[in-house]
Design a protein around this motif. Sequence first.
Motif, mmCIF file in Angstrom:
data_model
loop_
_atom_site.group_PDB
_atom_site.id
_atom_site.type_symbol
_atom_site.label_atom_id
_atom_site.label_comp_id
_atom_site.label_asym_id
_atom_site.label_seq_id
_atom_site.Cartn_x
_atom_site.Cartn_y
_atom_site.Cartn_z
ATOM 1 N N PRO A 1 10.952 21.760 48.327
ATOM 2 C CA PRO A 1 10.546 21.248 49.633
ATOM 3 C C PRO A 1 9.559 20.088 49.552
ATOM 4 C CG PRO A 1 9.498 23.367 49.190
ATOM 5 C CD PRO A 1 10.271 22.996 47.962
ATOM 6 N N VAL B 1 15.254 25.613 45.658
ATOM 7 C CA VAL B 1 14.716 24.818 46.756
ATOM 8 C C VAL B 1 13.504 24.014 46.292
ATOM 9 C CG1 VAL B 1 13.262 26.701 47.698
ATOM 10 C CG2 VAL B 1 14.029 24.846 49.190
ATOM 11 N N ALA C 1 18.685 28.769 50.231
ATOM 12 C CA ALA C 1 18.526 28.917 48.781
ATOM 13 C C ALA C 1 18.764 30.360 48.360
ATOM 14 C CB ALA C 1 17.138 28.452 48.345
ATOM 15 N N VAL C 2 18.404 31.299 49.223
ATOM 16 C CA VAL C 2 18.662 32.710 48.915
ATOM 17 C C VAL C 2 20.158 32.997 49.037
ATOM 18 C CG1 VAL C 2 18.236 35.098 49.657
ATOM 19 C CG2 VAL C 2 16.354 33.442 49.613
ATOM 20 N N ALA D 1 14.852 27.046 52.790
ATOM 21 C CA ALA D 1 14.377 28.180 51.988
ATOM 22 C C ALA D 1 15.380 29.333 52.038
ATOM 23 C CB ALA D 1 13.021 28.642 52.514
ATOM 24 N N MET D 2 15.917 29.592 53.219
ATOM 25 C CA MET D 2 16.801 30.742 53.376
ATOM 26 C C MET D 2 18.198 30.467 52.808
ATOM 27 S SD MET D 2 15.204 31.973 57.029
ATOM 28 C CE MET D 2 16.339 33.262 57.418
ATOM 29 N N ARG E 1 12.452 23.138 56.765
ATOM 30 C CA ARG E 1 11.887 23.821 55.604
ATOM 31 C C ARG E 1 12.368 25.274 55.548
ATOM 32 N NH1 ARG E 1 6.559 23.408 52.574
ATOM 33 N NH2 ARG E 1 5.839 21.764 53.951
ATOM 34 N N GLU E 2 12.419 25.898 56.721
ATOM 35 C CA GLU E 2 12.765 27.313 56.784
ATOM 36 C C GLU E 2 14.246 27.558 56.456
ATOM 37 O OE1 GLU E 2 10.795 30.276 59.534
ATOM 38 O OE2 GLU E 2 12.404 29.496 60.768
#
Lengths: 256, 347
Positions: B119, B117, B110-111, B107-108, B103-104
């Motif tokens: 999830p 993102v 996506a930046v 998320a990152m 998940r982490e």
Amino acid sequence: MNIVVCVKQVPDSAAKVVAEGGRVTWGDAPLVLNPWDEFAVEAALILQEATDANVTVISVGGESTKEALKTALAMGCGQAILISDPALEGADSRAIAQVLSAAIQKIGDVDVAFFGKQAIDGDMGVTAAQTGRFLGWPVLSLASTIKLEGDKLVIERSIEEGRQIVESKLPAVISVSKDIGEPRYPSFMGIRKASRANIPVWSLADLGIHAPTPLVRWPDVVNPPAREVKTEIITGDSPQQIAEQLADKIMEEKVL
Amino acid sequence: MSGNFLVYIDQFKGQALPTSWEVLSAAHYLAEKLGGSIYALALGEASQAVAEMAYQYGVEQALYCDDPSLADYRPEPYTALVSKIAQEKGVGVLLFPTTSRGREVAAMCAVDLQGGVMPDVTELEVVDGKIIATRPVYAGKLLAKAVCDVEPAIITTRVRAFKKPQGDASRAGVAQRVDAVMAEGDIRTKVTGYAQAGGGVSLTDANVIVSGGRGVSNNPNLTPPADMDEKQAEIWRAQQGFKLVGELAAVLGGAVGASRAAVDAGYIPYAHQVGQTGKVVSPDLYIACGISGAIQHQAGMRSSKIIVAINKDPDAPIFKLARYGVVGDLYAILPPLTEAFRKRLGK
């Protein structure tokens, strides 16, 4: 030391949430500080007590979001800032993270930014990681203990395999797990102070940014299919007899 | 959507998390509809063998990096490398399992990649070349449809929502090693150790969960040691109850869950909590013992296949969800139930 806590306002966890015409409704249930964010506030206050830091709580939302900020003030945060702008209607998680990172930069000299694990409305669980990435700070998620040792943080993270122990330089982004401990109740003095607080509102112009383009849309939200269950109550003359019958029924379901 | 697919295989010390393979099902479904090749990537200590396991589930190429800087998971060096591979391989869709790491990193990335993102997805469909993802929100009280309008789309799939694909051991291959992106000196964190949890079956992966609630402390026939105060005695009683819950779970090869009430009362650690502020689970069999079934608890377990409720109170809301119910005392029912399964399962 300067600490920021990023929080969200959400419908109460006991709310009966229903989709109506593609929109989420929760009747007259109250809006509250996101339960996971209470742990972030608690973690921030624990660190504050150890370091005599300033704690600023911030949130993105409408005017009503001030109530969630006041809960955090009543728990013991020093000041609050609301970021509110009509242009943020329909913002996605990435846009919110960009706005939060701009606000953290505007506050300035921030050493730690705390987040809850996720918000109980969208259940995305990405805002801490995305904000950290925008800031270029280390991200330490799911923290269960946090200590400041000299100029570095020592954190235990709750992961699938147990606890991972990580050291990090400052500044850093931390998301907090429930293992940090029960969040404190607002004190009587805290509630009085919070009720009188004048919470400044920052617009996107104040942050010096334009509304980020949302990359993810949410075209529809629906109620889950109703669970068609016919409940069969197992009865018998003795617990043994009930247990034998129940075991047979479960074996017939072929789930074991 | 166009382009290739990158599947992140989550692993810990050379062991793939089982849900990682489920992600390949989702990738195959999308690749069939949209075209494109599937790449698999595993990072960290002993990741080569993990990456190579992906071949049996059908991938174009498996990649790995076991650089010392990636030995322990840290989001920054992991994200930097995943983002770089995604760009190099022309990836339009990144897929991860919904684990703490997956998940982490999703998320990152996506930046980094200016992607969208989505999830914890439980269903995927492709309509007019666009991916529509279904994700439970409000702890599953509602289902939201999400559409990503840019590339890459970044998806994490919910544990157990997609079936693990059939493996074919004849499809083997050698994984290609890729280089780390960040130098150790540029990484601002250091992993100094691990403290292991109690072990046992992980709640989110479990096929069977037996959960206890407030009711587990409710046995007046037990006599706690004399030197205990009231609260200690209550917790002692609850632990006797959870022992019965644990014995049933062990015979069924399952995990032990708990309601928030039981966790807040100090009966069992938070890691066992099922519900809106605990874990959301969907096992094939969920046995709720002494749990009334508050709306927050239901949110965490209502998608279980077969729900069984054992409760003294015939009006407990949990019975409305249950396929089978027993109105009775868990202290009386659990021991013979454990015994009955032991006989039937030959344990």
